[in-house]
Scaffold this motif. Structure first.
Motif, PDB file in Angstrom:
ATOM      1  N   TRP A  40      24.844  17.842 -15.373  1.00  0.00           N
ATOM      2  CA  TRP A  40      23.462  18.307 -15.293  1.00  0.00           C
ATOM      3  C   TRP A  40      22.576  17.176 -14.773  1.00  0.00           C
ATOM      4  N   THR A  41      21.336  17.521 -14.500  1.00  0.00           N
ATOM      5  CA  THR A  41      20.365  16.500 -14.125  1.00  0.00           C
ATOM      6  C   THR A  41      18.982  16.925 -14.589  1.00  0.00           C
ATOM      7  N   TRP A  42      18.066  15.960 -14.627  1.00  0.00           N
ATOM      8  CA  TRP A  42      16.676  16.262 -14.989  1.00  0.00           C
ATOM      9  C   TRP A  42      15.843  16.422 -13.726  1.00  0.00           C
ATOM     10  N   CYS A  43      14.924  17.394 -13.754  1.00  0.00           N
ATOM     11  CA  CYS A  43      14.036  17.644 -12.617  1.00  0.00           C
ATOM     12  C   CYS A  43      12.634  17.942 -13.136  1.00  0.00           C
ATOM     13  N   THR A  44      11.662  17.767 -12.269  1.00  0.00           N
ATOM     14  CA  THR A  44      10.319  18.244 -12.597  1.00  0.00           C
ATOM     15  C   THR A  44      10.167  19.653 -12.030  1.00  0.00           C
ATOM     16  N   GLY A  45       9.083  20.298 -12.401  1.00  0.00           N
ATOM     17  CA  GLY A  45       8.797  21.607 -11.844  1.00  0.00           C
ATOM     18  C   GLY A  45       8.621  21.543 -10.338  1.00  0.00           C
ATOM     19  N   ASN A  46       8.145  20.412  -9.828  1.00  0.00           N
ATOM     20  CA  ASN A  46       8.011  20.247  -8.372  1.00  0.00           C
ATOM     21  C   ASN A  46       9.364  20.368  -7.686  1.00  0.00           C
ATOM     22  N   ASP A  47      10.429  19.940  -8.388  1.00  0.00           N
ATOM     23  CA  ASP A  47      11.775  20.036  -7.824  1.00  0.00           C
ATOM     24  C   ASP A  47      12.314  21.472  -7.910  1.00  0.00           C
TER      25      ASP A  47
END
Length: 405
Positions: A236-243
């Protein structure tokens, strides 16, 4: 019919008598309490108002109910019945019937439950227009099963055990609803932590997917360095809503009418659109400008703690939403239903609530949603997660549905 059972006319099993008619001229004998249909309900009596009338000594034997008698309404809501389990005798009016077994080996409770069943199945009906009545002939000619006495007792015990369980569930419906709501929340929590379904080493890691998409879009990929809110699986990875989200788009109402989704159109318990409003374009509110597509997720910016969140399905994809919503438009590497469950998770809702500002209508901003951190699984795992969530949620919804909650 099971072996050892028999069909009998009700009149072969029970003596039947009706009570005394209420007349103004009735003034002989002594005043005694009596029951009528307003006192008799299924398996219980209501003594809120117990009336009195005169009974002579000669009338008492025919018009008195004793402990253990089966009592039935032959007027009003015909068939309604209960067993008189009180030590004190009482008289009864003519719209009520008294039933006593003719033979040894009749369990009154069994026939109370059979009367309930016959009534439920439409097999015990009165005649007449307006006020119906059940004649003695119609009741006594009805066919009823007669099991052996020991089996009658076992049937009654089984029925009452089941009724007891139903009563317990009815009394604890609220607790059950709360427990299921909490369980659903826990399922979503496990899902976004990567603990609901096993990882598959053959899945393309989410970070590699982002790199590949960035390359196909001719833009550089930069790994997002962040202090992780919680541990997630390696793939998995972390993203912002922009991503995660495509940019919102606007749409003006056209034609004579249009379908409009505002806060009132959302069921915040089921997280779905109930019924969009149909408005004249000439009366379109200035807030009606959010364009929608199938698979978008609406998230209310106003009072987000109320959880006005919904997945847009095909039937509502031609609607226009209020600017009171942020429209989460999933990118190609985000499965729309996974995004929906992610946005309804406690992690996202409570996390965004902390940014609320304002006293009258506390709200968050679009930037709060776009800058928040979201865990992203591989696309194929997203599909497995959604499948598992829906399987578990369906099971719990069926429990509530079966209990008519």
């Amino acid at each position: 019919m099971p072996e050892g059972w028999a069909w009998c006319r009700f009149g072969e099993l029970f003596y039947h008598t009706t009570g005394k008619a209420l007349k103004k001229s009735n003034n002989k004998g002594s005043l005694r309490k009596y029951i009528t249909t307003s006192n008799l309900y299924w398996n219980k009596f209501d003594f809120t108002e117990v009336r009195e009338m005169y009974f002579t000594d000669d009338e008492l034997d025919k018009c008195t109910i004793k402990k253990g008698d089966l009592v039935l309404c032959n007027g009003g809501d015909v068939g309604r019945a209960a067993i008189w389990n009180f030590d004190e005798d009482i008289c009864y009016q003519n719209h009520v019937s008294r039933l006593r077994p003719k033979i040894i080996g009749i369990n009154n409770k069994l026939y109370l439950y059979l009367l309930m069943f016959y009534k439920e199945q439409g097999m015990l009906n009165g005649k007449g227009v307006g006020i119906t009545s059940l004649s003695a002939n119609d009741l006594l000619s009805g066919l009823f099963p007669l099991p052996p006495i020991n089996e009658q007792v076992q049937i009654v015990i089984k029925i009452e055990n089941i009724f007891s369980q139903i009563d317990y569930i009815d009394e604890n419906k609220s607790d059950l609803q709360t427990a299921i709501k909490q369980t659903k929340s826990k399922i979503l929590d496990l899902a976004i932590h990567g603990k609901l379904v096993p990882q598959d080493q053959n899945d393309e890691p989410a970070e590699e997917l982002l790199k590949r998409i960035a390359t196909s879009d001719n833009r550089p990929y930069k790994k997002f360095e962040v202090e992780e809110p919680f541990d997630i699986p390696e793939s998995w990875t972390w993203c912002t809503g922009n991503d995660l989200f495509n940019s919102m788009t606007s749409k003006k109402p056209e034609g004579e009418t249009f379908k409009y989704i505002d806060i009132d159109a959302i069921d915040n318990k089921k997280h779905c659109v109930i019924e969009p409003k149909t408005l004249a374009v000439s009366e379109a509110p200035s807030r009606a400008s959010r364009e929608l597509n199938n698979g978008d997720v609406l998230f209310s910016l106003v009072r987000p703690y109320l959880e006005n969140i919904a997945l847009i399905e095909e039937k509502n994809s031609d609607c226009i939403a209020s600017t009171g919503f942020y429209v989460c438009k999933p990118r190609s590497f985000v499965f729309s239903k996974f995004l929906f469950y992610l946005m309804t998770s406690e992690y996202v809702i409570k996390g965004l609530n902390q940014f609320m500002k304002g006293d009258n209508s506390p709200s968050i901003s679009s930037d709060d949603i776009k800058n928040w951190l979201y865990p992203l699984p591989p696309l194929t795992e997203q599909l497995r997660i959604v499948s598992k969530i829906e399987e578990l949620f369906k099971n719990m919804d069926e429990i509530l549905q079966n209990l008519s909650i």
